[in-house]
Design an enzyme around this catalytic site. Structure first.
Site, PDB file in Angstrom:
ATOM      1  N   ASN A 134      -4.971   7.659   7.524  1.00 33.58           N
ATOM      2  CA  ASN A 134      -4.602   7.035   6.257  1.00 33.58           C
ATOM      3  C   ASN A 134      -3.098   7.064   6.030  1.00 33.58           C
ATOM      4  O   ASN A 134      -2.464   6.040   5.860  1.00 33.58           O
ATOM      5  CB  ASN A 134      -5.324   7.734   5.104  1.00 33.58           C
ATOM      6  CG  ASN A 134      -5.111   7.067   3.767  1.00 33.58           C
ATOM      7  OD1 ASN A 134      -4.009   7.022   3.237  1.00 33.58           O
ATOM      8  ND2 ASN A 134      -6.181   6.517   3.205  1.00 33.58           N
ATOM      9  N   ASP A 135      -2.516   8.257   6.040  1.00 34.44           N
ATOM     10  CA  ASP A 135      -1.101   8.381   5.705  1.00 34.44           C
ATOM     11  C   ASP A 135      -0.421   9.338   6.677  1.00 34.44           C
ATOM     12  O   ASP A 135      -1.071  10.067   7.441  1.00 34.44           O
ATOM     13  CB  ASP A 135      -0.942   8.874   4.262  1.00 34.44           C
ATOM     14  CG  ASP A 135       0.446   8.605   3.693  1.00 34.44           C
ATOM     15  OD1 ASP A 135       1.206   7.822   4.308  1.00 34.44           O
ATOM     16  OD2 ASP A 135       0.783   9.189   2.650  1.00 34.44           O
TER      17      ASP A 135
ATOM     18  N   HIS B  33      -3.705  -0.254  11.939  1.00 37.49           N
ATOM     19  CA  HIS B  33      -5.130  -0.399  12.243  1.00 37.49           C
ATOM     20  C   HIS B  33      -5.390  -1.713  12.971  1.00 37.49           C
ATOM     21  O   HIS B  33      -6.049  -2.609  12.439  1.00 37.49           O
ATOM     22  CB  HIS B  33      -5.964  -0.336  10.968  1.00 37.49           C
ATOM     23  CG  HIS B  33      -5.817   0.919  10.191  1.00 37.49           C
ATOM     24  ND1 HIS B  33      -6.211   2.154  10.673  1.00 37.49           N
ATOM     25  CD2 HIS B  33      -5.309   1.149   8.953  1.00 37.49           C
ATOM     26  CE1 HIS B  33      -5.975   3.072   9.761  1.00 37.49           C
ATOM     27  NE2 HIS B  33      -5.403   2.496   8.722  1.00 37.49           N
TER      28      HIS B  33
ATOM     29  N   ASN C 274      -5.992  11.846   1.898  1.00 39.52           N
ATOM     30  CA  ASN C 274      -5.371  10.540   1.712  1.00 39.52           C
ATOM     31  C   ASN C 274      -3.854  10.655   1.813  1.00 39.52           C
ATOM     32  O   ASN C 274      -3.305  10.893   2.882  1.00 39.52           O
ATOM     33  CB  ASN C 274      -5.831   9.954   0.376  1.00 39.52           C
ATOM     34  CG  ASN C 274      -5.627   8.462   0.285  1.00 39.52           C
ATOM     35  OD1 ASN C 274      -4.500   7.987   0.291  1.00 39.52           O
ATOM     36  ND2 ASN C 274      -6.716   7.705   0.195  1.00 39.52           N
TER      37      ASN C 274
ATOM     38  N   ASP D 263      -4.185   8.586  -4.680  1.00 40.62           N
ATOM     39  CA  ASP D 263      -3.942   7.901  -3.409  1.00 40.62           C
ATOM     40  C   ASP D 263      -2.661   8.465  -2.776  1.00 40.62           C
ATOM     41  O   ASP D 263      -2.625   9.627  -2.402  1.00 40.62           O
ATOM     42  CB  ASP D 263      -3.873   6.394  -3.645  1.00 40.62           C
ATOM     43  CG  ASP D 263      -4.150   5.579  -2.396  1.00 40.62           C
ATOM     44  OD1 ASP D 263      -3.667   5.952  -1.326  1.00 40.62           O
ATOM     45  OD2 ASP D 263      -4.845   4.554  -2.491  1.00 40.62           O
ATOM     46  N   ASN D 264      -1.602   7.689  -2.701  1.00 41.27           N
ATOM     47  CA  ASN D 264      -0.386   8.149  -2.025  1.00 41.27           C
ATOM     48  C   ASN D 264       0.500   8.995  -2.944  1.00 41.27           C
ATOM     49  O   ASN D 264       0.507   8.808  -4.164  1.00 41.27           O
ATOM     50  CB  ASN D 264       0.404   6.953  -1.503  1.00 41.27           C
ATOM     51  CG  ASN D 264      -0.268   6.299  -0.322  1.00 41.27           C
ATOM     52  OD1 ASN D 264      -0.796   6.982   0.555  1.00 41.27           O
ATOM     53  ND2 ASN D 264      -0.276   4.981  -0.290  1.00 41.27           N
TER      54      ASN D 264
ATOM     55  N   ILE E  10       3.171   4.830   5.566  1.00 40.22           N
ATOM     56  CA  ILE E  10       4.441   4.792   6.289  1.00 40.22           C
ATOM     57  C   ILE E  10       5.277   6.016   5.931  1.00 40.22           C
ATOM     58  O   ILE E  10       5.072   6.655   4.901  1.00 40.22           O
ATOM     59  CB  ILE E  10       5.249   3.505   5.978  1.00 40.22           C
ATOM     60  CG1 ILE E  10       5.588   3.430   4.483  1.00 40.22           C
ATOM     61  CG2 ILE E  10       4.496   2.274   6.434  1.00 40.22           C
ATOM     62  CD1 ILE E  10       6.496   2.249   4.123  1.00 40.22           C
TER      63      ILE E  10
ATOM     64  N   HIS F 247      -0.653   0.623   7.146  1.00 39.60           N
ATOM     65  CA  HIS F 247      -1.248   1.447   6.092  1.00 39.60           C
ATOM     66  C   HIS F 247      -0.153   2.391   5.575  1.00 39.60           C
ATOM     67  O   HIS F 247       0.833   1.944   5.021  1.00 39.60           O
ATOM     68  CB  HIS F 247      -2.455   2.188   6.684  1.00 39.60           C
ATOM     69  CG  HIS F 247      -3.435   2.689   5.683  1.00 39.60           C
ATOM     70  ND1 HIS F 247      -4.717   3.070   6.015  1.00 39.60           N
ATOM     71  CD2 HIS F 247      -3.334   2.899   4.350  1.00 39.60           C
ATOM     72  CE1 HIS F 247      -5.351   3.469   4.931  1.00 39.60           C
ATOM     73  NE2 HIS F 247      -4.526   3.387   3.916  1.00 39.60           N
TER      74      HIS F 247
ATOM     75  N   GLU G  22       0.796  -1.227   0.000  1.00 35.86           N
ATOM     76  CA  GLU G  22       0.000   0.000   0.000  1.00 35.86           C
ATOM     77  C   GLU G  22       0.824   1.270   0.000  1.00 35.86           C
ATOM     78  O   GLU G  22       0.476   2.242  -0.651  1.00 35.86           O
ATOM     79  CB  GLU G  22      -0.962  -0.008   1.196  1.00 35.86           C
ATOM     80  CG  GLU G  22      -2.196   0.861   1.017  1.00 35.86           C
ATOM     81  CD  GLU G  22      -1.964   2.343   1.259  1.00 35.86           C
ATOM     82  OE1 GLU G  22      -2.759   3.168   0.753  1.00 35.86           O
ATOM     83  OE2 GLU G  22      -0.997   2.687   1.972  1.00 35.86           O
ATOM     84  N   ASP G  23       1.933   1.275   0.719  1.00 33.70           N
ATOM     85  CA  ASP G  23       2.761   2.472   0.744  1.00 33.70           C
ATOM     86  C   ASP G  23       4.235   2.088   0.670  1.00 33.70           C
ATOM     87  O   ASP G  23       4.627   0.997   1.122  1.00 33.70           O
ATOM     88  CB  ASP G  23       2.496   3.303   2.005  1.00 33.70           C
ATOM     89  CG  ASP G  23       2.875   4.765   1.828  1.00 33.70           C
ATOM     90  OD1 ASP G  23       3.230   5.166   0.700  1.00 33.70           O
ATOM     91  OD2 ASP G  23       2.811   5.531   2.818  1.00 33.70           O
TER      92      ASP G  23
END
Length: 354
Positions: free
Chosen positions: A167-168, A133, A223, A268-269, A116, A114, A53-54
């Site tokens: 989220n981030d 989470h 986000n 998103d990221n 980082i 999630h 995800e990240d």
């Protein structure tokens, strides 16, 4: 007369719901088709099967990758397995992903990583900040990276009433960071209703041991977040609004919105190209395919590069685009020395030599 009033109110209500439904489908690009843009020297990263995800890459070329996110409403190929942090050394000719061990005393069974962010202290110690989470709550975990042992030593868990639906994160100092809240409501049903209605109640917060405060609001779904190379500006992705907010950092850590870069994809990221200062954005070209997952028609992946971010007309180009045949649900892209890593919410990860 009473029946007429009821029917009139019912008709108005249905019309409003219909209008919201049409608007919602437009916001999530439910009808968008994607033109492929695929660099020739790319391959899937062996060992990463349940999301990436990240991604955060150190100046030395060591890349950290969060994997195994379980997120309400999103697919998961390993719902009963705890999350992991992988590492890759991009200086190697054929870099491989290696799962980092985590020190005892930390609850690894409920690890659900999630966003980082890394921080390098004055003594060159590397710290990894992880949005976690556990049991669908939100915490920030601080780890110290032990390079020789290829391990993470857990130092601290941060909890706060403002750290909800996090989220981030972007770390700017010892226990100092900005974080995004992507939903106002923590209930899955209410968060879906929040997206459907189009509420703009999410925010960016600043955390330090001395002060925790909201520093920017009015986002549909705040986000990804990152910081410019000169540490003067914060960039925030609003995924549901399909844009990136450019914000100036003040001495008291407050943020002032300078401009908004509107895009045609759900952002998103965000990461920064260390050589140019460009923004790289992992995006969802059609979020309907994320919300209603069909393995025969999977969600695609898209990576954008935004150049001249502070100019009146930033330049936007596509680095990667795939319909889902190779990579599903891209969430992040990060580059080091012309080596590009692309991560996903729940799927695999891609390595490209540009």
């Amino acid at each position: 007369m009473g029946k007429l009033v009821v029917l009139t109110l019912l008709g108005v209500g249905l019309a409003l719901v219909g209008e919201r439904f049409v608007a919602f489908r437009e916001r999530i690009n439910a009808f968008r088709d994607l033109e492929p843009v695929e660099p020739p020297n790319c391959h899937l990263i062996e060992g990463i099967e349940n999301g990436s995800e990240d991604i955060d890459i150190l100046p030395s070329g060591l890349a950290f990758i969060s994997s195994g996110l379980k997120y309400p409403g999103m697919p998961s190929f390993a719902p009963d397995e705890p999350g992991q942090i992988f590492m890759m050394d991009l200086n190697e000719q054929n870099p491989r992903a290696q799962a980092l061990t985590i020190s005892d005393g930390f609850d690894k069974t409920s690890f659900n990583p999630h966003g980082i962010s890394t921080f390098i202290d004055k003594d060159h110690t590397v710290y990894l900040y992880v949005v976690n989470h556990p049991h669908m709550k939100s915490t920030v975990e601080i780890f110290k990276f032990e390079k020789q042992q290829r391990s993470l030593v857990h130092l601290k868990t941060i909890e706060h009433e403002l750290l909800q639906s996090v989220n981030d994160i972007v770390a700017l100092g010892p226990e100092q960071f900005y974080a995004t809240r992507d939903h106002y409501f923590t209930s899955h049903f209410l968060s879906l209703l929040e997206m459907f209605i189009g509420l703009q109640w999410t925010y960016v917060l600043f955390y330090s041991p001395r002060e925790v405060k909201v520093v920017a609001g009015g986002f549909s779904s705040a986000n990804g977040i990152t910081v410019s190379l000169d540490k003067k500006y914060i960039y925030v992705a609003d995924v549901m609004a399909k844009n990136i907010h450019v914000m100036k950092i003040h001495d008291n850590w407050d943020l002032t919105r300078l401009k908004v870069i509107q895009l045609d994809t759900l952002v998103d990221n965000l990461t920064i190209d260390p050589d140019t200062g460009d923004i790289l954005a992992g995006c969802h070209p059609n979020a309907m395919k994320l919300l209603v997952y069909n393995p025969k028609d999977p969600p695609g992946s898209e990576v954008l590069r935004i150049q001249d971010v502070l100019s009146e007309k930033p330049r936007i180009s596509t680095e990667y685009a795939n319909s889902g045949s190779v990579l599903q649900g891209s969430s992040v892209a990060s580059v080091y020395n012309r080596r590009l890593l692309i991560g996903t919410i729940f799927h695999k990860a891609l390595y490209c030599v540009l």
